[in-house]
Write an enzyme that holds these catalytic residues in place. Sequence first.
Site, PDB file in Angstrom:
ATOM      1  CB  CYS A 265      18.542 -26.659  12.711  1.00 24.52           C
ATOM      2  SG  CYS A 265      18.768 -26.833  13.890  1.00 24.52           S
TER       3      CYS A 265
ATOM      4  CG  MET B 113      19.249 -33.961  12.605  1.00 23.93           C
ATOM      5  SD  MET B 113      19.223 -36.076  12.997  1.00 23.93           S
ATOM      6  CE  MET B 113      19.384 -36.067  11.429  1.00 23.93           C
TER       7      MET B 113
END
Length: 399
Positions: free
Chosen positions: A108, A321
């Site tokens: 992430c 993201m």
Amino acid sequence: MSATKPHVPQIKVPATYMRGGTSKGVFFRLDDLPERCREPGEARDKFLLRVIGSPDPYGAQIDGMGGATSSTSKTVILSKSTKADHDVDYRFGQVSIDKPFVDWSGNCGNLTAAVGSFAISNGLIDAARIPKDGVCTVRIWQTQINKTIIAHVPMTNGAVQETGDFELDGVTFPAAEVQIEFLDPADDGDEGGSMFPTGNLVDDLEVPGIGTLKATMINAGIPTVFINAEEVGYTGTELRDAINSDARALAKFETIRACGALRMGLIKDVSEAAKRQHTPKVAFVAAPKDYVSSSGKNIKADEIDLNVRALSMGKLHHAMMGTAAVAIGTAAAIPGTLVNLAVGGGAREAVRFGHPSGSLRVGAAAVQENGQWVVKKAIMSRSARVLMEGFVRVPGDAF
């Protein structure tokens, strides 16, 4: 009066709830986890699922720390690094909202912005490496993708500086800027592939029920399948509801994602994609156009280089993201990819792209070595903040 059935009481585990970039999640020190959760496996996954409140057939995660979106159903485990010349080992778990599994297949990028701050504040960095004032350089080893990430964390009077005036589209309030460098972001070591696993900058991707689409499939930051917005009936200026309220659109993008995963060698059969929700990502690109972001901000075509919309965990992401931003910057730097063509082609070392919440700049320089494209570094600025710290509680028999 009948006897009351005994129940195992809750346990409490030290934890910190943090925002990193446009995501937030629950952070743990590895040594603070219950002993049987300190190694990868079923116990760890069950523990994290219960912390977040999954699986939840209601899709709300009311009985846990999750926020019922892909951006808020996340967990991080950190420990002092076992790798030379690194400070901290970073493990990221994307928790499914409605299914009983934690996806460990990728990183992430947004929560990466909070890793350095947590590591400094929680005794994971040697004190001699932490300046009283200035910037602390935190060397992060991302264990799932076998990559080095450098976080530049501002310090004031010996503590992490979290407040500031750096604004990040997708985050309501300003904070201190944290610069993140993703070193050698391409060629995911775990996947054993090259930057372009098919060997091509652009492929013809056959998708049942949809047709043949042009696609750039890249391993950089996170495995990503890029397609042209117009080929799937979009302009690239869409906001979340335009996609997420359309079940047929979501099903179409999931089919594209599954076919891309198969072509990239990430799965052996399209049926496996359902158990690998976190990777690859699928994104659609378009030339710059004016639009109004989800916050009401006017994004002008002459202020951006292209528009990109990306899906995460089956839904259109509210912003972008961080790892997908690395993929965007990397692909944009390589002449001939769909991302590069959307910005007008040619060589470039940085792009600013429009996303549903606004825009973001990411830098990446590509060079050819022995006939292969290589990207040494991708750079972007994010911010991070502690939201709450103390203990998280879970039933003692949940894992």
